[in-house]
Every structure is written in structure tokens, then in C-alpha cells.
Design a protein around this motif. Structure first.
Motif, mmCIF file in Angstrom:
data_model
loop_
_atom_site.group_PDB
_atom_site.id
_atom_site.type_symbol
_atom_site.label_atom_id
_atom_site.label_comp_id
_atom_site.label_asym_id
_atom_site.label_seq_id
_atom_site.Cartn_x
_atom_site.Cartn_y
_atom_site.Cartn_z
ATOM 1 N N ILE A 160 40.015 5.154 41.797
ATOM 2 C CA ILE A 160 39.884 4.838 40.505
ATOM 3 C C ILE A 160 40.421 3.535 39.891
ATOM 4 O O ILE A 160 40.165 2.796 39.406
ATOM 5 C CB ILE A 160 40.027 6.025 39.457
ATOM 6 C CG1 ILE A 160 39.359 7.122 39.915
ATOM 7 C CG2 ILE A 160 40.027 5.477 38.052
ATOM 8 C CD1 ILE A 160 37.898 6.914 39.583
ATOM 9 N N GLU A 161 41.922 3.382 40.261
ATOM 10 C CA GLU A 161 42.614 2.340 39.788
ATOM 11 C C GLU A 161 42.170 0.835 40.380
ATOM 12 O O GLU A 161 42.195 -0.110 39.635
ATOM 13 C CB GLU A 161 44.275 2.619 40.330
ATOM 14 C CG GLU A 161 45.137 1.482 39.926
ATOM 15 C CD GLU A 161 46.606 2.003 40.353
ATOM 16 O OE1 GLU A 161 47.310 1.262 39.896
ATOM 17 O OE2 GLU A 161 46.487 2.639 41.166
ATOM 18 N N ARG A 162 41.766 1.171 41.534
ATOM 19 C CA ARG A 162 41.227 -0.371 42.237
ATOM 20 C C ARG A 162 40.132 -1.032 41.882
ATOM 21 O O ARG A 162 39.899 -2.161 41.603
ATOM 22 C CB ARG A 162 41.111 -0.312 43.725
ATOM 23 C CG ARG A 162 40.134 0.572 44.342
ATOM 24 C CD ARG A 162 40.504 0.982 45.949
ATOM 25 N NE ARG A 162 39.261 1.691 46.430
ATOM 26 C CZ ARG A 162 38.303 1.043 47.404
ATOM 27 N NH1 ARG A 162 38.633 -0.505 47.759
ATOM 28 N NH2 ARG A 162 37.395 1.741 47.837
ATOM 29 N N TYR A 163 39.439 -0.088 41.172
ATOM 30 C CA TYR A 163 38.067 -0.700 40.325
ATOM 31 C C TYR A 163 38.314 -0.724 38.954
ATOM 32 O O TYR A 163 37.737 -1.774 38.499
ATOM 33 C CB TYR A 163 36.865 0.701 40.534
ATOM 34 C CG TYR A 163 36.241 0.488 41.820
ATOM 35 C CD1 TYR A 163 35.081 -0.329 42.146
ATOM 36 C CD2 TYR A 163 36.497 1.330 42.819
ATOM 37 C CE1 TYR A 163 34.535 -0.415 43.290
ATOM 38 C CE2 TYR A 163 35.974 1.254 44.246
ATOM 39 C CZ TYR A 163 35.065 0.440 44.293
ATOM 40 O OH TYR A 163 34.563 0.262 45.616
ATOM 41 N N SER A 164 39.258 0.040 38.339
ATOM 42 C CA SER A 164 39.604 -0.234 37.012
ATOM 43 C C SER A 164 40.349 -1.402 36.684
ATOM 44 O O SER A 164 40.281 -2.041 35.795
ATOM 45 C CB SER A 164 40.485 1.034 36.334
ATOM 46 O OG SER A 164 41.532 1.143 37.077
ATOM 47 N N ASN A 165 40.921 -1.978 37.650
ATOM 48 C CA ASN A 165 41.886 -3.118 37.833
ATOM 49 C C ASN A 165 40.875 -4.506 37.960
ATOM 50 O O ASN A 165 41.660 -5.482 37.955
ATOM 51 C CB ASN A 165 42.917 -3.150 38.535
ATOM 52 C CG ASN A 165 43.935 -1.922 38.233
ATOM 53 O OD1 ASN A 165 44.041 -1.651 36.813
ATOM 54 N ND2 ASN A 165 44.698 -1.496 38.979
ATOM 55 N N VAL A 166 39.646 -4.398 38.194
ATOM 56 C CA VAL A 166 38.949 -5.498 38.659
ATOM 57 C C VAL A 166 38.725 -6.215 37.553
ATOM 58 O O VAL A 166 38.229 -5.714 36.237
ATOM 59 C CB VAL A 166 37.447 -5.248 39.426
ATOM 60 C CG1 VAL A 166 36.539 -6.397 39.421
ATOM 61 C CG2 VAL A 166 37.828 -4.336 40.483
ATOM 62 N N THR A 167 38.870 -7.618 37.666
ATOM 63 C CA THR A 167 38.642 -8.476 36.562
ATOM 64 C C THR A 167 37.537 -9.445 36.616
ATOM 65 O O THR A 167 37.015 -9.559 37.811
ATOM 66 C CB THR A 167 39.775 -9.108 36.306
ATOM 67 O OG1 THR A 167 40.169 -10.184 37.584
ATOM 68 C CG2 THR A 167 41.251 -8.765 36.026
ATOM 69 N N LYS A 168 37.106 -9.998 35.679
ATOM 70 C CA LYS A 168 35.839 -11.125 35.835
ATOM 71 C C LYS A 168 36.215 -12.134 36.903
ATOM 72 O O LYS A 168 35.569 -12.539 37.522
ATOM 73 C CB LYS A 168 35.576 -11.708 34.438
ATOM 74 C CG LYS A 168 35.049 -10.930 33.284
ATOM 75 C CD LYS A 168 34.649 -11.403 31.994
ATOM 76 C CE LYS A 168 34.405 -10.436 31.124
ATOM 77 N NZ LYS A 168 33.991 -11.168 29.725
ATOM 78 N N GLU A 169 37.628 -12.542 36.663
ATOM 79 C CA GLU A 169 38.203 -13.467 37.496
ATOM 80 C C GLU A 169 38.149 -13.176 38.889
ATOM 81 O O GLU A 169 37.651 -13.800 39.867
ATOM 82 C CB GLU A 169 39.478 -14.280 37.154
ATOM 83 C CG GLU A 169 39.606 -14.815 35.843
ATOM 84 C CD GLU A 169 39.525 -13.760 34.676
ATOM 85 O OE1 GLU A 169 39.290 -14.225 33.623
ATOM 86 O OE2 GLU A 169 39.584 -12.724 34.774
ATOM 87 N N ASP A 170 38.371 -11.771 39.523
ATOM 88 C CA ASP A 170 38.004 -11.392 40.622
ATOM 89 C C ASP A 170 36.843 -11.356 41.161
ATOM 90 O O ASP A 170 36.703 -11.727 42.436
ATOM 91 C CB ASP A 170 38.646 -9.826 40.850
ATOM 92 C CG ASP A 170 40.029 -9.572 40.600
ATOM 93 O OD1 ASP A 170 40.940 -10.844 40.684
ATOM 94 O OD2 ASP A 170 40.492 -8.520 39.958
ATOM 95 N N VAL A 171 35.871 -10.972 40.396
ATOM 96 C CA VAL A 171 34.330 -11.246 40.982
ATOM 97 C C VAL A 171 34.079 -12.584 41.126
ATOM 98 O O VAL A 171 33.441 -12.890 42.297
ATOM 99 C CB VAL A 171 33.420 -10.471 39.862
ATOM 100 C CG1 VAL A 171 32.031 -10.222 40.304
ATOM 101 C CG2 VAL A 171 33.960 -8.888 39.543
ATOM 102 N N MET A 172 34.373 -13.499 40.567
ATOM 103 C CA MET A 172 34.057 -14.975 40.646
ATOM 104 C C MET A 172 34.621 -15.245 41.854
ATOM 105 O O MET A 172 34.070 -16.099 42.676
ATOM 106 C CB MET A 172 34.366 -15.850 39.431
ATOM 107 C CG MET A 172 33.617 -15.328 38.102
ATOM 108 S SD MET A 172 31.809 -15.585 38.371
ATOM 109 C CE MET A 172 31.613 -17.292 38.938
#
Length: 979
Positions: A448-460
Motif C-alpha cells: 500500500i505504501e509504495r503506491y500511496s507514495n507515488v508522485t506525479k514526478e515519479d510517473v514522468m
């Protein structure tokens, strides 16, 4: 947003409640320091020298799976979860070995062992594993993937010791029981499985071909789990024994148990049956090797498909890599659901009938995939799709990441975790998975934590690092005879596989356990009968005529419900077949108030699902929701049900998709054989005998106005009912369901049925499928309508030993003895208006005629000689004790309520069934068999390669009538005219 934050926090706070004895979570090996005994272990020494190394108990109000984890001196990890909610236990033995541990030239070994380990062991006779578990009222199976193999059983709680005895016997006492005969038999079974699931299935070879192109030669993901036939043909018994000795030791296994058990008693049994099994060779974690491509690799193949396919695969990271989560978010944005870029660019505008993205992650590697099927009506080619997929990837850079994107993915992860807690098998599977691949069963909060911590910057960032302008494997699959339609000329071709020279495989020593008890004695069931907990049903109705059946289920904070309207294929005519399905599909599109994309976005952020579909009798709206989001979910249901927009563009797209679905169905031998059998038994004149999807002609003739009228005429409250299973009390749920109180309308009139046709009994109907790898067989006739406590129920009991169980006569003959099929069954199925008896299988082409002979012999013998006393005892035990498994999950309970509502079953009908089962005699079974299994009353439908099988079929002596895929006679070939 508050809801998701609350749930995520609840799941994450569970870490603080974890009493961690050994933080590594790894079984002790010679290179590691054994875990220190816990205070509990010191005070109360555990049996067999095992140690408690980890424990977790969630605090009140937390969401989590309580467990205790132990390690035996031989390295076996044991995870135990007590759950007293239902009188059953789920057991899972996971070995950390899959096709990813195989060697070049020896593919398919792990999957082969999944089969072999059901073939008996030193103290368990051939075919006994299925028989013992079935007789105990349980279910069982196994599965293999690239990274692990598992064997699992769900059994009544009084049968746990028996399961532990069985699993220990095949872990520690397997090799000496393996014979050349068993080896050859299962080799044929695996070949049949490959034929059924790969070679004879449309697009079935895509994963194999893409894997070959994506991974370098020798990479264990470069072949599929089932492996190459030539590798299986080359393998010998000693090869397989060596593979077993290398990987199937207790130190490479996790035993996970969950359900209504006593931990202290269970540990005694575990120590007794598993403790003396010697540990195997040490096992290192597999090493991740980056996969890169220097340039795009275009590959292609022709296949028995109606629609071309474009499949693009880009190598990325590996499972639980820090960048897996942001790549998953990117995948969702690109091609998951109706908010995605691919849906907007391809499906919504009708350029493709389907398009999606995936990010399949395995232990050694992940791949980012984009897939699309062009819509022929649009004129879109695979070359066009290749271009649009690349443009869609580039579009993401401009579009960026929105708040809703992150919210949808996080909500899906949380709700998925909670839904997984609805069954003990789901909880056990989750614990076993996390222990095998992370070293601790308590990985939920970290996930749960590793998905809840994803940011827009991470995806880009991951987009630029792994996806943008990166080479890919691009595969075109085109219909046979159309090689010119591929996306681009092939730039890569399959190498000639390098097969290492065969080594001496005799340099291993089997491991033997030493015991102080007799393992040949099968443990008896415990001295108690599991008390089956039938759901307590409450009934209600609305003023508008909608009946409600409900049951309370407090195990999880979820609600499962189904709103059913009595309208389906029976309300169709021969001219508008498919309209029921099309109308139901339109309820999944835009409404008068919202676009489909807006509704899909709202649902995803709620973690809810709504599906609409129709069948022969009903149109159903099925809902799964976290209960705290039920009001918002029901509001969407109401909007879809009562305010569909019936947009012309949506209708055009769905109609084109339906037409392509009809063409796709023509490439599926199993569906065609079953469909033709239905037409022959119930008649071409009855719309409900035809496929629910309709025909090309009828669907082409349906207009949007037809759909609107069908909806207006039939979607009425008077024809509707709601069945629901929720943690809410009756009155609370009733109040929420009152959202549908403004719905109105009278009941639909009963549809008229045409008389069923006279069967041309004794006839063999042949459907030609040129080049088919297998033949599909259907043998049967019309039979009894549904009756929960009458002759229909008794006939199903009668059939159990003929073809209703894995160890039935038919399956043991065709699968286990002959090796002709992956599985063969027979059975009675019925509705309120009629029923059928059918025997069925997909068999090897060269065994088609003899398979028919075997089916006929088994049916005739059963009809003439009846059931054996020991078979009757087995039947009573297997069916009777399986009740403990019938009502566990919300959807199990929903199925039970559906049966009650559909047939108006009285209170206590299950007790009546139990009495019938207990009192039924051999004489009654024999009389039922003689009455309902007369082979001369039956017809046969065979679909296969006519050129290969026709002569053998003629030799059987039956009248043969050739039919097309619509069940219509094929005219005989005309003789050439002579001058």
C-alpha cells in the motif's frame, strides 16, 4: 478522498502491531545465523524443534491478516492464520520454483511436476489425491508460473490432518513412486493441455513468440511455463527426478494454513508429517538481469483468428523494484479502463474494438505492453495501430499526470486488498505470496505504501527512463492467408535454439525421511462435524414491486449485490437475436447526466465495480463495493439503469464490437461445438437456443430505436429483484436500496417457446475445423428441468461418479488412462423450462474416434450396470461434506440467494437435499442411470479437422451429417457436369 486515506492509514498502521521475532523473515540456512528463540518458544517449546520467528495481530479496527510464522529445523516455513468465521481450512504449499528455474532445453519441467505430483506418492496410491480430498468434501488444484509452483486445498475443518499427511507425502516420499508409465501418461496430458490452451486457441501462441523475441536466448522467461513440446519429448524420467531433488525440498517451500483450526494441534501435525523430511540443496534468490533491446523487433504470425492483433512489449524493471509502482500508474493512464489514452484514441472513436495496456511484473523482469484489435468497419490497419500506439505514448508527455490518476490507482490497490480478505483462500494466498517473494507474510502495508507514495514526478520520470523512444517487440497476428496485413516487415526471426548436450543425470541421491510412525496409515477426520453456517436470509419488497433478498456478512466491510430484471434471450425474436445483450451493454455507456468516462472515473476512485450483462433469462447489474462507498456506488447504478443516454456513437461502437465478437466466436472450437449442440437439442426456432451475442444478420438489423424500445418494454420494476450480501443490517441496507423506489413498470409477460425438436438420435454431427489441433466432442440429449429437491437433483447425484468429479469414470479413462485429453466431464444442467445431459471433452485429433468409443462405453456400462457400492459411499461423502465450502464469500452467498430467488425455493430446502443424499440407495441410482443414460437417445457433435478424422468416424458406423458453424446442414459437393 478521506475514505481512501482512512483505509490506507489503517492498512499501514498494522506495521506497528507486528510482533516481529526475526526481522529477516528468512528460513535458517548453513550460511545464516538461525533465528533466536522467542520468549514464547523458550517458555513453551514448540514441537519438532520449530521456532516462532514472526507474529502479527492487528489492533481493533485495523485491516490486516493476523498470522504466526514458524520455521522447522529442515527449513520449512509455516504460516498459520486462524479464522473461525467458516468451518473450513485452506492449505497452500508454495515451492519457490517455476519455469524461471529451468535450464535451456529442459523447459516445462516445473509445470510437468505440477501434474506429476498428483499421481500418487509412496503412501498415496495412483489417483488417490483427488479422490481423498473430494471424498472429504474438499477442492484442490495446483498452479505453476514462471516463479513458483503451488498446491492448494480447501477442506472442511475436520479434515486438516489428512491434508497435511498428503502434502508431506508428496514432498518427502514422491520419487520412488514415480514410474515410467505415470511419466508417459502425464507427458500426454501436458501435450493435450498445450493443444487446448495454446496451439488450438486463437492468439494462444502470442506470449511464447513475444517472449522469444523480448528475452535473450537462455533467459528463463524466453519460454512459456508449459514449455516446448520437443523439450518434453526429449526429457526422461531421471531428468525429472533430478529437477525434483534440486528444487522441492522443505527449505524451498512455504506451508500456509488458514481457517477454522487450532494452532497448537496444527503445529503438532506439521512437526509429525514434515519434520523428518531432509532439507534439500540450498537455494539462492534468483538474480535480476536487465533486459535491453537495441532496436525495435517486428515479428508476425498467421493464426486461426477473425481479427488481427497488434501487441507491443517494452522491457522495464522487475517485481517490487522501486519503479514498479509508478510504471503501474503510467500503465493505468495509458490503457486501463475508459479514462485511458488508448480508450480515447482507439476504442471510443471506433478505430479498435479493444485496446489496453499492461505492466506484467515477475520476479526477474517486467514488461510494459500495449495491445489493440482493429475495427474492420473503420478500415484501420495494423500499421495504423502501430502509429497510433506510438502517438498515444507521446501524448502522455503532453497530457501529464492528473490527481485523479493517482487516486484511481491507489483506490484500486486498497479495495483489491480488502476484497482479497473476503475468503480464507484469498488471505492464505496473500500470505503465501508475500512470504515466498519478500521473506515476510506481512507485506500488505508496504505494498500500500509504495503506491500511496507515488508522485506525479515519479510517473514522468519512469516514462522518460523506460518508455519514451525505447525499442519494443511489436508483434502482428493476422488471419491465415493474410500475411500482407502485418504492421511492418519482420526485422527479427527466431534463432535456432541451442540445446546443451545431455549430461549424466544420475548424479543425485534421493532424500529419505526416518519416522517413528507408520506413514501408510491415512489419518482419520477429526471427531467433530463442521457446523455449516447457512446465510440467514431476510426478505423485503418495495412498493414498486421490486423484491429484495438479503443476508448479513460481517467478515469484511464490503457489499455485493445484484439487481436482476427478468429479460434476456427469451424476450428476443429470431429477427432481433442479440438485442438483449446489446441493450445491457448500452447501460454500461453514457447517461443523460454523465459521460462514460466520468462514471468510470468516479467508480475507480470509489474502488467499486459495476457490470451489466444478460443471459437466457435475466439482465443483471452486479455490484461490488466497499460498504462506506455504497451510497455513491448505488447512485451510479441508478443513473445507469434509469437514465441511459442511448447515444448513437456508443451504439455504433458497441454494435461493431458485437459483430467482431461474433466473428471471433467462430474461431473458438469449444464455443462452436457447445452452441451447435444447444441448437440441435432446443431448436433453431427458439431464440434462447442461439448464442446470446446473436448472429451477424440479426445484429446488423438492430437499430438504436429497437434498443430503446426493448429497454422501454422490458426494463421494469415489476420484473426486477435485488439480492444483496453486506455487513449492513437489514434495515440499513433497505434504506439505501430505496434509491430505486421511483422506478416503475409492470412485470414482463412470460415469453412463448416453440416446441423442442425431435432429436435425430444416434446421429453424429460433424463440423469441419481445418487444421484443428484438437477435436471437440459433445454427446447428449435434452433432459430434466431444474428441481432443487426432485429427480433433477437426484440425477446430478447419479452422474457424480460417471463424469462429475475429477476421479469420475470418464475422466480417469480419457485423461489418466488414455492420455487423450486435458479433462473430460459429463453432467446435467437445467433451467425452469428444460435441461440437458452432456458428456464433453477436447481431445487429441488422432484420438477422436476412440474417444467417442470410450465415452459411449462408459455411459452404456453405467446405464447397464449402475454404480458400485464404494462409489456410492464416495459420492455421499464428497457431496455431503462439501457444504462447508458452499457459503463462504459474499459472492458464494449471493449465488445461493440467486438460486433461492430464481426458483422460489422454500426455507429448509438444503436440509431436504441433505436427507435425499443421505438416504439415496444404489437401486435408486441404478434406476436413474438406466432411465437417463440410454446412449441410443443421444446425439453426438464433433468439431475437428474433417480431412484427418472423417475416415475414422465413418468406421464407427453412425450416420454422419455435416454442419456449418451455425448448425445448418452443409450441402454435399456438386458433381462436375460431364460434356
Amino acid at each position: 478522498m478521506a475514505m481512501r486515506s482512512t483505509l490506507i492509514a489503517a492498512l499501514m498502521v498494522s506495521v506497528s502491531s507486528c510482533a516481529t521475532i526475526n526481522t529477516t523473515g528468512n528460513a535458517p540456512t548453513p550460511s545464516q545465523t538461525p533465528p533466536s528463540p522467542s520468549a514464547e518458544t523458550v517458555a513453551n517449546p514448540l514441537p519438532g524443534g520449530m521456532q516462532l520467528v514472526e507474529a502479527f495481530t492487528p489492533a481493533e479496527g485495523e485491516i490486516g491478516i493476523p498470522y504466526k510464522k514458524y520455521v522447522l529445523p529442515n527449513g520449512l516455513t509455516v504460516v498459520i492464520h486462524e479464522d473461525k468465521s467458516d468451518p473450513l481450512v485452506h492449505a497452500d504449499v508454495t515451492y519457490h520454483v517455476g519455469s524461471g528455474r529451468e535450464e535451456m532445453g529442459k523447459s516445462g519441467f516445473a509445470h510437468f511436476f505440477e501434474h506429476m505430483m498428483f499421481q500418487g506418492s509412496e503412501n498415496v496410491a495412483d489417483e488417490e489425491h483427488f479422490k481423498i480430498i473430494s471424498e472429504a468434501g474438499g477442492t484442490l488444484n495446483g498452479s505453476t508460473n514462471s516463479d513458483r509452483t503451488n498446491y492448494y486445498e480447501t477442506i472442511p475443518s475436520n479434515q486438516l490432518e489428512k491434508v497435511l499427511w498428503l502434502e508431506a507425502d508428496r514432498m518427502g516420499f514422491f520419487l520412488d513412486a514415480v514410474t515410467e508409465e505415470k511419466f508417459e501418461n502425464q507427458r500426454e496430458t501436458v501435450k493435450n493441455e498445450r493443444g487446448q490452451n495454446y496451439d488450438n486457441r486463437p492468439y494462444g501462441l502470442v506470449s511464447e513468440r513475444v517472449g522469444e523475441a523480448l528475452y535473450p536466448e537462455g533467459h528463463p522467461y524466453s519460454w512459456t511455463t508449459i514449455g516446448y513440446i520437443e523439450d518434453l519429448n526429449r526429457a526422461n524420467l531421471t531428468d525429472l527426478k533430478k529437477f525434483f531433488s534440486r528444487w522441492y525440498g522443505p527449505n524451498n517451500a512455504t506451508l500456509t494454513l488458514g481457517g477454522d483450526l487450532n494452532t497448537e494441534e496444527t503445529l503438532e501435525w506439521v512437526a509429525k508429517y514434515f519434520g523428518s523430511i531432509p532439507r534439500g540443496p540450498e537455494v539462492e534468490a534468483p538474480e535480476f538481469i536487465p533486459v535491453t533491446l537495441e532496436a525495435d523487433r517486428y515479428i508476425s504470425m498467421e493464426d486461426k483468428v477473425a481479427l488481427p492483433l497488434l501487441y507491443m512489449s517494452i522491457p522495464t524493471v522487475y517485481a517490487r523494484h522501486p519503479d514498479e509502482a509508478p510504471l503501474d500508474v503510467l500503465m493505468s493512464i495509458m490503457g486501463e479502463g475508459r479514462t485511458s489514452i488508448l480508450y480515447k484514441n482507439l476504442v471510443k472513436d471506433g478505430l479498435a474494438v479493444a485496446a489496453n495496456a499492461g505492466h506484467g511484473c515477475r520476479e526477474l523482469h517486467c514488461a510494459f505492453t500495449l495491445t489493440a484489435l482493429p475495427n474492420p468497419a473503420s478500415g484501420t490497419t495494423l500499421t495504423d495501430l502501430d502509429r497510433i500506439l506510438r502517438e498515444s505514448i507521446a501524448e502522455f508527455e503532453t497530457r501529464g499526470v492528473e490527481d485523479d490518476d493517482l487516486e484511481r490507482v491507489k483506490a484500486g490497490i486498497v479495495s483489491g486488498m480488502i476484497y482479497g480478505l473476503e475468503s480464507v483462500s484469498g488471505k492464505v494466498s496473500q500470505l503465501a505470496f508475500y512470504e515466498t517473494f519478500t521473506g515476510s507474510p506481512n507485506y500488505t502495508s508496504k505494498d500500500i505504501e509504495r503506491y500511496s507514495n507515488v508522485t506525479k514526478e515519479d510517473v514522468m520520470r519512469v516514462y522518460h527512463q523506460y518508455i519514451k523512444d525505447k525499442p519494443a517487440v511489436i508483434m502482428s497476428v493476422v488471419p491465415n492467408g493474410q500475411p500482407e496485413t502485418i504492421a511492418a516487415p519482420d526485422t527479427w526471426s527466431m534463432y535456432e535454439r541451442t540445446i546443451p548436450e545431455s549430461e549424466d543425470t544420475t548424479d543425485f541421491e534421493p532424500r529419505y525421511a526416518k519416522d517413528d510412525f507408520d506413514r501408510s496409515i491415512q489419518p482419520k477426520a477429526a471427531d467433530f462435524n463442521p457446523m455449516v453456517k447457512l446465510p440467514e436470509i431476510w426478505k423485503s419488497s418495495m412498493e414498486n414491486g421490486v423484491n429484495i433478498l438479503g443476508a448479513v456478512n460481517t467478515e469484511t466491510p464490503t457489499t455485493a449485490l445484484q439487481l436482476r430484471i427478468e429479460v434476456g434471450d427469451r424476450q428476443q425474436t429470431l429477427e432481433n437475436m442479440g438485442i438483449a445483450s446489446l441493450t445491457a451493454s448500452m447501460l454500461g455507456e453514457a447517461t443523460e447526466f454523465s459521460t462514460n468516462e466520468e462514471l468510470s472515473n468516479r467508480l475507480a476512485k470509489l474502488g467499486s465495480s459495476i457490470s451489466v450483462g444478460s443471459d437466457k433469462r435475466y439482465t443483471s447489474i452486479t455490484v461490488h463495493a466497499l460498504t462506506e462507498n455504497l451510497d455513491e456506488t448505488l447512485a451510479i447504478v441508478k443513473e445507469r439503469l434509469l437514465h441511459p443516454k442511448f447515444d448513437e456513437a456508443d451504439f455504433k461502437r458497441l454494435k461493431e464490437q458485437t459483430l467482431q465478437g461474433i466473428e471471433q466466436r467462430k474461431t473458438q472450437p469449444s464455443a462452436i461445438a457447445s452452441g451447435v449442440f444447444s441448437l440441435l437439442t432446443f431448436g433453431h426456432d427458439n431464440p434462447s437456443a442461439h448464442p446470446e451475442i446473436g448472429t451477424t444478420q440479426t445484429v446488423n438489423n438492430i437499430t438504436l430505436e429497437d434498443v430503446k424500445k426493448f429497454y422501454a418494454d422490458h426494463y421494469t420494476a415489476g420484473s426486477a429483484s435485488i439480492i444483496a450480501v453486506s455487513n449492513l443490517e437489514e434495515q440499513v441496507l433497505e434504506n439505501k436500496l430505496s434509491i430505486f423506489s421511483e422506478w416503475s413498470g409492470y412485470p414482463n409477460p412470460a415469453p412463448k417457446l416453440h416446441p423442442f425438436p425431435e432429436l435425430e438420435t444416434g446421429t453424429l454431427y460433424l463440423i469441419d475445423k481445418e487444421g484443428a489441433a484438437q477435436s471437440e466432442i459433445r454427446i447428449g440429449k435434452r433432459a430434466l428441468p431444474y428441481d432443487a429437491t426432485g429427480e433433477y437433483y437426484r440425477a446430478r447425484i447419479m452422474n457424480f461418479m460417471l463424469g462429475g468429479a475429477f476421479n469420475s469414470r470418464i475422466n480417469l479413462n480419457l485423461r489418466e488412462d488414455k492420455g487423450y485429453t486435458y479433462g473430460a466431464r459429463s453432467g446435467f444442467s437445467g433451467s425452469d423450462i428444460g435441461g440437458i445431459f452432456s458428456a464433453r471433452a477436447g481431445v487429441r485429433t488422432d484420438a477422436t474416434a476412440d474417444s467417442i468409443v470410450q465415452f459411449v462405453n462408459e455411459i452404456k456400462n453405467y446405464a447397464e450396470n449402475g454404480i458400485k457400492e464404494e462409489e456410492l459411499a464416495f459420492t455421499k461423502s464428497a457431496i455431503g461434506q462439501s457444504d462447508a465450502l458452499e457459503y463462504e464469500t459474499p459472492f458464494d452467498k449471493l449465488s445461493f440467494l440467486s438460486e433461492v430467488e430464481t426458483y422460489g425455493l422454500p426455507d429448509g430446502f438444503t436440509e431436504t437435499q441433505s436427507q435425499i443424499l443421505e438416504n439415496i440407495t444404489k437401486e435408486e441410482i441404478d434406476a436413474l442411470a438406466k432411465k437417463h443414460l440410454q446412449i441410443d437417445d443421444m446425439i453426438m457433435v464433433i468439431m475437428g479437422d474433417k480431412a484427418v478424422i472423417e475416415d475414422d468416424l465413418k468406421a464407427l458406423g453412425y450416420p454422419i451429417v455435416e454442419l456449418d458453424t451455425d448448425g445448418l446442414p452443409v450441402p454435399p459437393p456438386q458433381r462436375p457436369k460431364l460434356d
